[in-house]
Design a protein around this motif. Structure first.
Motif, mmCIF file in Angstrom:
data_model
loop_
_atom_site.group_PDB
_atom_site.id
_atom_site.type_symbol
_atom_site.label_atom_id
_atom_site.label_comp_id
_atom_site.label_asym_id
_atom_site.label_seq_id
_atom_site.Cartn_x
_atom_site.Cartn_y
_atom_site.Cartn_z
ATOM 1 N N PRO A 121 4.341 -6.000 -10.190
ATOM 2 C CA PRO A 121 4.466 -6.366 -8.780
ATOM 3 C C PRO A 121 4.918 -7.830 -8.656
ATOM 4 N N PRO A 122 5.604 -8.190 -7.586
ATOM 5 C CA PRO A 122 5.947 -7.355 -6.420
ATOM 6 C C PRO A 122 7.269 -6.580 -6.586
ATOM 7 N N ASP A 156 0.948 0.971 -1.955
ATOM 8 C CA ASP A 156 2.337 0.779 -2.381
ATOM 9 C C ASP A 156 3.269 1.830 -1.777
ATOM 10 N N LYS A 198 2.025 -4.180 -4.634
ATOM 11 C CA LYS A 198 0.803 -4.852 -5.088
ATOM 12 C C LYS A 198 0.039 -4.065 -6.151
ATOM 13 N N ARG A 200 -1.484 -1.268 -5.814
ATOM 14 C CA ARG A 200 -2.737 -0.823 -5.187
ATOM 15 C C ARG A 200 -2.470 0.445 -4.365
#
Length: 264
Positions: A203-204, A245, A262, A264
């Motif tokens: 990420p990102p 995401d 991220k 997540r």
């Protein structure tokens, strides 16, 4: 972390370096450290990519330590192979992208370690890959017979192993063993290139959560029937659809902007 497997992290990437000069041959002690390093990276939510490489400029890994095998009894050798299988399966099943950075020769068990990784990248040089264990009167016993055949096909894998072939990196690319081959004669340039490549999956820039599930879907799904694999794929997709995401990716696409993931 240990003396035989050096562990370091940098901005989402864990670097595991097999360290036993001059050829980084592995022992039970090294594999215990490798096992611990894999678990360390697996449990670290800030690690999204694992890079496995060798110390120095000439060898990624020359396989199992021959002196150790010669001196050990049959019981030890059996459990040594079993633990090596378990360690590499743990690496293969960890839902994070694993890249083998072949800094030098990857022969015998060294190639078997690399085959348990998702991608293999290599550098320019007079380096070889192969599974020549038949020349010792044994077979590739750390997953080589299984993973090489799954990667390049049964007949070619049998030919390589039965003939005890070690082939140049360029041939490894042609066979599909090596994914990327970079013109890096200096080890410093290669390590920098590996670092840049590994960070492309963090990420990102990239949805690392999705990359990890793609890896899991392929690595586990191909061992199932098609219908079972499709069911497993759907479960992983459902998990991804529920992630932040995925929401970010769909929103960014609609808004015609670059997504910021991220993991997540």
């Amino acid at each position: 972390m240990g003396t035989l497997v050096h562990y370091a992290t940098d901005k989402g990437v864990a670097f595991l370096t097999l360290t036993d000069p001059p050829v980084n041959a592995y022992t039970y002690e090294m594999f215990k450290e490798l096992d611990a390093a894999i678990l360390e990276a697996r449990f670290d939510d800030d690690v999204h990519v694992i890079v496995l490489t060798g110390h120095g400029e000439k060898y990624f890994c020359a396989g199992a330590n021959i002196n150790m095998l010669r001196e050990a009894d049959e019981s030890f050798k059996y459990y040594f192979c079993l633990h090596a299988n378990e360690t590499l399966c743990r690496l293969e099943q960890t839902p994070k992208l694993v890249i083998a950075a072949l800094n030098g020769h990857a022969v015998g068990g060294g190639l078997e370690v690399a085959l348990a990784c998702d991608l293999r990248v290599a550098r320019t040089g007079p380096f070889l890959v192969g599974l020549p264990e038949v020349n010792l009167g044994v077979l590739p016993g750390t997953g080589g017979t299984q993973r090489l055949a799954r990667l390049i096909g049964r007949s070619k894998a049998i030919e390589m192993m039965a003939e005890g072939q070690n082939v140049p990196f360029e041939e490894g690319v042609r066979l599909g063993i090596i994914n990327k081959y970079w013109e890096c004669t200096k080890i410093e340039d290669f390590r920098r290139k590996v670092d840049e490549y590994a960070h492309e999956f963090t990420p990102p820039h990239k949805a690392a959560f999705a990359v990890g599930r793609i890896k899991r879907s392929v690595q586990s799904g191909l061992e199932m029937s098609l219908l079972e694999g499709l069911a497993f794929e759907r479960e992983l997709q459902a998990e991804l659809f529920a992630s932040s995401d995925a929401k970010e990716g769909l929103t960014a696409y609609t808004a015609k902007r670059k997504p910021s993931f991220k993991a997540r």
